[in-house]
Design a protein around this motif. Structure first.
Motif, PDB file in Angstrom:
ATOM      1  N   ARG A 112       0.785  -1.355   0.257  1.00 30.78           N
ATOM      2  CA  ARG A 112      -0.034   0.258   0.551  1.00 30.78           C
ATOM      3  C   ARG A 112       1.062   1.550  -0.026  1.00 30.78           C
ATOM      4  O   ARG A 112       1.672   1.440   0.317  1.00 30.78           O
ATOM      5  CB  ARG A 112      -0.752   0.352   1.572  1.00 30.78           C
ATOM      6  CG  ARG A 112      -2.003  -0.740   1.163  1.00 30.78           C
ATOM      7  CD  ARG A 112      -3.220  -0.576   0.124  1.00 30.78           C
ATOM      8  NE  ARG A 112      -3.729   0.893   0.650  1.00 30.78           N
ATOM      9  CZ  ARG A 112      -4.161   1.695  -0.603  1.00 30.78           C
ATOM     10  NH1 ARG A 112      -4.487   0.705  -1.764  1.00 30.78           N
ATOM     11  NH2 ARG A 112      -4.757   2.648  -0.425  1.00 30.78           N
ATOM     12  N   PRO A 113       0.649   2.218  -0.376  1.00 27.47           N
ATOM     13  CA  PRO A 113       1.269   3.618  -0.513  1.00 27.47           C
ATOM     14  C   PRO A 113       0.840   4.053   0.382  1.00 27.47           C
ATOM     15  O   PRO A 113      -0.056   4.540   0.575  1.00 27.47           O
ATOM     16  CB  PRO A 113       0.593   3.651  -1.549  1.00 27.47           C
ATOM     17  CG  PRO A 113      -0.771   3.998  -2.273  1.00 27.47           C
ATOM     18  CD  PRO A 113      -0.981   2.295  -1.470  1.00 27.47           C
ATOM     19  N   LEU A 114       1.975   4.642   1.009  1.00 22.47           N
ATOM     20  CA  LEU A 114       1.808   5.581   2.653  1.00 22.47           C
ATOM     21  C   LEU A 114       1.863   6.755   2.551  1.00 22.47           C
ATOM     22  O   LEU A 114       2.209   7.508   0.999  1.00 22.47           O
ATOM     23  CB  LEU A 114       2.682   4.272   3.678  1.00 22.47           C
ATOM     24  CG  LEU A 114       2.290   3.446   3.662  1.00 22.47           C
ATOM     25  CD1 LEU A 114       3.431   2.623   4.926  1.00 22.47           C
ATOM     26  CD2 LEU A 114       0.680   2.922   4.328  1.00 22.47           C
ATOM     27  N   THR A 137      -4.598  -3.776  -3.231  1.00 18.65           N
ATOM     28  CA  THR A 137      -4.173  -4.255  -1.802  1.00 18.65           C
ATOM     29  C   THR A 137      -3.087  -4.995  -2.060  1.00 18.65           C
ATOM     30  O   THR A 137      -2.229  -4.821  -3.277  1.00 18.65           O
ATOM     31  CB  THR A 137      -5.852  -5.300  -2.507  1.00 18.65           C
ATOM     32  OG1 THR A 137      -5.280  -6.147  -1.101  1.00 18.65           O
ATOM     33  CG2 THR A 137      -5.425  -6.633  -3.539  1.00 18.65           C
ATOM     34  N   GLY A 138      -2.710  -5.636  -0.915  1.00 15.97           N
ATOM     35  CA  GLY A 138      -1.140  -6.221  -0.943  1.00 15.97           C
ATOM     36  C   GLY A 138      -1.151  -7.570  -0.130  1.00 15.97           C
ATOM     37  O   GLY A 138      -2.569  -7.405   0.893  1.00 15.97           O
ATOM     38  N   LEU A 139      -0.764  -8.156   0.184  1.00 17.45           N
ATOM     39  CA  LEU A 139      -0.177  -9.327   0.909  1.00 17.45           C
ATOM     40  C   LEU A 139      -0.282  -8.847   2.649  1.00 17.45           C
ATOM     41  O   LEU A 139      -0.888  -9.747   3.171  1.00 17.45           O
ATOM     42  CB  LEU A 139       1.214  -9.437   1.098  1.00 17.45           C
ATOM     43  CG  LEU A 139       1.290 -10.934   1.827  1.00 17.45           C
ATOM     44  CD1 LEU A 139      -0.087 -11.967   2.193  1.00 17.45           C
ATOM     45  CD2 LEU A 139       3.158 -11.576   1.772  1.00 17.45           C
ATOM     46  N   TYR A 160       6.108 -10.395   0.143  1.00 21.05           N
ATOM     47  CA  TYR A 160       5.256 -10.058  -1.461  1.00 21.05           C
ATOM     48  C   TYR A 160       6.149  -9.907  -2.742  1.00 21.05           C
ATOM     49  O   TYR A 160       6.181 -10.315  -3.441  1.00 21.05           O
ATOM     50  CB  TYR A 160       4.485  -9.065  -1.465  1.00 21.05           C
ATOM     51  CG  TYR A 160       3.488  -8.810  -2.742  1.00 21.05           C
ATOM     52  CD1 TYR A 160       2.752  -9.643  -3.432  1.00 21.05           C
ATOM     53  CD2 TYR A 160       3.690  -7.614  -3.240  1.00 21.05           C
ATOM     54  CE1 TYR A 160       2.300  -9.247  -4.678  1.00 21.05           C
ATOM     55  CE2 TYR A 160       3.158  -7.513  -4.441  1.00 21.05           C
ATOM     56  CZ  TYR A 160       2.826  -8.196  -5.536  1.00 21.05           C
ATOM     57  OH  TYR A 160       2.459  -7.621  -6.685  1.00 21.05           O
ATOM     58  N   ILE A 161       6.767  -9.077  -2.079  1.00 20.10           N
ATOM     59  CA  ILE A 161       8.660  -8.555  -3.710  1.00 20.10           C
ATOM     60  C   ILE A 161       8.811  -9.961  -3.541  1.00 20.10           C
ATOM     61  O   ILE A 161       9.645 -10.560  -5.547  1.00 20.10           O
ATOM     62  CB  ILE A 161       8.486  -7.687  -2.639  1.00 20.10           C
ATOM     63  CG1 ILE A 161       7.639  -6.228  -3.344  1.00 20.10           C
ATOM     64  CG2 ILE A 161      10.543  -6.866  -3.970  1.00 20.10           C
ATOM     65  CD1 ILE A 161       8.361  -4.863  -2.700  1.00 20.10           C
ATOM     66  N   LYS A 171      -4.016 -15.112  -5.736  1.00 23.21           N
ATOM     67  CA  LYS A 171      -4.922 -15.102  -4.093  1.00 23.21           C
ATOM     68  C   LYS A 171      -5.395 -14.336  -3.579  1.00 23.21           C
ATOM     69  O   LYS A 171      -5.846 -14.310  -2.575  1.00 23.21           O
ATOM     70  CB  LYS A 171      -3.811 -16.270  -3.438  1.00 23.21           C
ATOM     71  CG  LYS A 171      -3.468 -17.596  -3.921  1.00 23.21           C
ATOM     72  CD  LYS A 171      -2.531 -18.386  -3.317  1.00 23.21           C
ATOM     73  CE  LYS A 171      -2.164 -19.582  -4.003  1.00 23.21           C
ATOM     74  NZ  LYS A 171      -0.598 -20.382  -3.333  1.00 23.21           N
ATOM     75  N   ILE A 172      -4.672 -13.350  -3.360  1.00 24.56           N
ATOM     76  CA  ILE A 172      -4.241 -11.800  -2.862  1.00 24.56           C
ATOM     77  C   ILE A 172      -5.832 -11.386  -3.068  1.00 24.56           C
ATOM     78  O   ILE A 172      -6.319 -10.724  -2.132  1.00 24.56           O
ATOM     79  CB  ILE A 172      -3.174 -11.202  -2.827  1.00 24.56           C
ATOM     80  CG1 ILE A 172      -2.017 -11.646  -2.266  1.00 24.56           C
ATOM     81  CG2 ILE A 172      -3.668  -9.786  -2.149  1.00 24.56           C
ATOM     82  CD1 ILE A 172      -0.597 -11.039  -2.467  1.00 24.56           C
TER      83      ILE A 172
END
Length: 203
Positions: A112-114, A137-139, A160-161, A171-172
């Protein structure tokens, strides 16, 4: 090949199709935000993307502009209305980010961009989260979202990377749909949103 080419192609196709199919929902939410929270309808903020390149991220507004007698914004938990909580719980506030994905600022899946202010606070391992485009979305989001610590989030971002693949992205996406449906991990354990990241203390 997926990471270098096909991931971006899939992002373009899916974000464009989603923007078209979800346009009635986007319009309805925009009208409701305008009526219940006032203008502007969209909340925009600079965020760091791939290779720490700054871009403007768009979301539907979920908070009022309520201020104290000194003109300072009131705390998030006061400005976050029941309607805003509903938008966050259903992730409808995130839909304008489909435009960021189409533009190439973001990806469907990724860290996610923070906030830009966090950039100097990351250690060398945490900085790796910017090796790819940030995601809708992300892990970390399907592993606890706002209910896990910053350090746990960053470890999941790097994982994730390191394990990036088409299968893992699929899956995510499916796990994200499940999380939204059961409304898990919307808030942290101690706050209506997520606490400010102040850096990781070295042992």
């Amino acid at each position: 090949m997926y990471k270098l080419f096909f991931k971006r192609v899939i992002d373009i196709i899916l974000s464009l199709v989603a923007l078209i199919l979800l346009s009635p929902i986007l319009v309805i939410v925009a009208i409701l935000v305008r009526v219940k929270l006032g203008g502007p309808v969209l909340f925009s903020q600079n965020r760091p993307g791939k290779n720490e390149k700054i871009f403007k991220m768009y979301k539907f507004r979920t908070m009022t502009d309520a201020r104290d007698e000194k003109g300072e914004l009131l705390p998030d938990e006061i400005r976050l209305t029941p309607f805003g909580k509903l938008l966050r719980a259903t992730s409808l506030d995130e839909l304008p980010e489909l435009w960021n994905i189409l533009k190439g600022d973001m990806s469907i899946v990724g860290p996610r961009p923070l906030l830009v202010q966090y950039l100097p606070l990351y250690n060398s391992e945490q900085k790796r989260r910017h090796e790819v485009r940030p995601g809708l979305t992300g892990l970390a989001q399907v592993s606890g979202r706002n209910s896990i610590s910053w350090e746990e989030k960053f470890k999941l971002d790097v994982k994730y990377i390191d394990e990036l693949s088409f299968i893992n992205d699929v899956k995510i996406v499916f796990l994200t749909a499940k999380k939204v449906f059961v409304k898990e991990g919307i808030s942290s354990n101690t706050s209506m949103t997520m606490e400010i990241f102040e850096g990781t203390k070295e042992d």
